[in-house]
Write a protein that holds these residues in place. Structure first.
Motif, PDB file in Angstrom:
ATOM      1  N   LEU A 167       0.813  -1.214   0.000  1.00 35.14           N
ATOM      2  CA  LEU A 167       0.000   0.000   0.000  1.00 35.14           C
ATOM      3  C   LEU A 167       0.847   1.266   0.000  1.00 35.14           C
ATOM      4  N   TYR A 174      -1.215   5.750   1.083  1.00 31.92           N
ATOM      5  CA  TYR A 174      -2.400   5.131   1.671  1.00 31.92           C
ATOM      6  C   TYR A 174      -3.484   6.173   1.938  1.00 31.92           C
ATOM      7  N   LEU A 180     -10.098  -0.738   0.751  1.00 29.59           N
ATOM      8  CA  LEU A 180      -8.850  -0.570   1.493  1.00 29.59           C
ATOM      9  C   LEU A 180      -9.049  -0.940   2.961  1.00 29.59           C
TER      10      LEU A 180
END
Length: 369
Positions: free
Chosen positions: A122, A128, A197
Motif C-alpha cells: 500500500l 495510503y 482498502l
C-alpha cells in the motif's frame, strides 16, 4: 478486489496481487545478492520512491510474480548512506512494525550497495491516505481517515519506537519520523471485495539512515537531522538529540494523517509573525524561496487540535472535509506534541498506559462510522 470501482484506485491492483506472497518465497537471498542471478530472474517494474540519498525500485520475480523493493544510491555520494542504513537495520533486527530487510548486497550494479526489502503493497502513509480519501469520495463520504485507522497508526508506531528506545541493548533514536518513512501493508486475510482498502492495515517504520545511539558516544555528532517540516521545537534541535524528538515527530505525523496538511505553521501566519517582529520573509507566491532549506527550517511545527468544532477550520483553505475526532484521540495526540519535552510521554510510558487500551479504542471507533 482492490482497483475495482469500490475502491476507485487502480494503482493498488497489481500490488495487491502480490501482497504478502513473500511469506513463502520462491527465491533465495542468493538470487538477490548475486547480481548476475538477480538480473536473470528479476525485472524492474517501477520506481516506488526517491529521496536525497537513494531511490527505491520494485522488481518482479518473473517465475513467480513475487515483487521485492530494492533501495540503491542515486549517485556515489549516497553509497555510504546505503551502507549505513543496512548496518542500522541489522542492529535494529526484526519487528512487526519495522520494515523487513530481506538481505543486503555490496555489489549490486551499477553503483554498488543495495538493500532488499519486503514490498509494502500500500506504499507510504501518504499513498495510503490519498487512496483512502479517493475511495471515500467515490462512496460519497468525507475524504478523511477513519478514527480507528489513526488509533491503529498510533499503536503500531508506539510499538516500533518502544523497540528502538527500550527493546535493544542500547537506546536508538530514529531521528526522522514523518509520513514518507512509514510504510503500509495489507493485513493477512483482508477481504478487498467487501471492504476496499483496509481500515486497520499494518504500519511499519522505515528509512534508518539517520539512526543514532543514545546517549551518543563521546566525540560523535548526534544533533537532530530530520526533515524540517516535522522538526521538534528549536531547543531540541540544538545539542544532543533525545528520544523525545521521535515522539514529537509521531505527533506531527498523526496531525498530517488526520487533517491532510503538514504540521508546519501556514505561510500566511508565518509571514504575519515575521512582519510583527520586523523580519523579512519570502513573498507568498515565491515557490522557489519557500522550498529553500533556510525557509523550510524557519517555519515552526505547530499543534492543531483534532477535536475542534467544525467552525474552527471552516476558513482554513488547506484543511478540507474536516469533522472532529474524539477527545480521547486528541488527548493522546496532544501529549505527543507537548512543547515541554520533559512532560512529553516516553515510548515506554505510552506502551504501559496507552497501548493496552488501544484495541478497545479501535473497536469503539469502528462503531461510529
Amino acid at each position: 478486489m482492490v482497483g475495482s470501482t469500490r475502491t476507485g484506485n487502480d494503482r493498488f491492483q497489481k500490488a495487491q496481487q502480490v501482497a504478502n506472497t513473500t511469506v513463502a518465497r520462491p527465491w533465495s537471498t542468493t538470487d538477490l545478492e548475486d547480481n548476475d542471478a538477480f538480473s536473470k530472474v528479476f525485472v524492474l517494474q517501477k520506481t516506488l520512491g526517491r529521496g536525497g540519498e537513494g531511490v527505491v525500485n520494485a522488481y518482479r520475480h518473473q517465475p513467480s510474480g513475487d515483487v521485492v523493493a530494492v533501495k540503491v544510491s542515486i549517485d556515489h555520494k549516497g553509497i555510504s548512506k546505503i551502507k549505513t542504513e543496512a548496518s542500522n537495520l541489522r542492529m535494529v533486527g526484526t519487528h512487526d512494525h519495522i520494515v523487513e530487510m530481506l538481505t543486503y548486497s555490496g555489489s549490486h550494479r551499477p553503483l554498488g550497495p543495495a538493500i532488499f526489502l519486503r514490498l509494502a503493497d500500500l506504499g507510504s502513509l501518504i499513498c495510503y491516505r490519498d487512496a483512502w480519501c479517493e475511495q471515500e469520495r467515490l462512496r460519497g463520504r468525507p475524504k478523511r481517515p477513519a478514527e480507528s485507522t489513526i488509533w491503529k497508526l498510533l499503536k503500531d508506531m508506539i510499538l516500533a519506537l518502544d523497540h528502538l528506545h527500550n527493546g535493544l541493548h542500547i537506546t536508538y533514536i530514529h531521528n526522522d519520523i514523518k509520513p514518507e518513512n512509514i510504510l503500509v501493508l495489507t493485513p493477512e486475510g483482508h477481504d478487498w471485495g467487501a471492504a476496499g482498502l483496509p481500515t486497520e492495515p499494518i504500519f511499519q517504520l522505515a528509512d534508518f539512515t539517520r539512526l543514532v545511539p543514545f546517549p551518543a558516544p563521546a566525540g560523535t555528532i548526534d544533533e537532530w537531522a530530520g526533515t524540517p517540516e516535522y522538526a521538534p521545537p528549536p531547543s531540541e534541535q540544538r545539542g544532543h538529540v533525545k528520544p523525545c524528538t521521535d515522539i514529537w515527530g509521531l505527533g506531527g505525523t498523526v496531525q498530517y494523517f488526520a487533517l491532510g496538511c503538514g504540521p508546519q505553521q501556514s505561510r500566511a501566519a508565518f509571514m504575519a509573525d515575521r512582519k510583527k517582529q520586523g523580519l523579512d520573509h519570502p513573498a507568498l507566491d515565491d515557490q522557489r524561496a519557500w522550498k529553500m532549506l533556510e525557509w523550510r527550517r524557519a517555519r515552526p511545527v505547530v499543534y492543531r487540535p483534532l477535536n475542534a468544532p467544525v467552525e474552527y477550520y471552516a476558513r482554513v483553505p488547506f484543511i478540507r472535509d474536516y469533522q472532529p475526532y474524539s477527545s480521547n484521540l486528541n488527548a493522546v495526540y496532544a501529549s505527543l506534541m507537548e512543547l515541554n519535552a520533559d512532560r512529553r510521554p516516553t515510548s515506554r510510558r505510552l506502551v504501559e498506559y496507552i497501548v493496552p487500551s488501544l484495541d478497545k479504542q479501535i473497536k469503539m471507533a469502528k462503531t461510529w462510522r
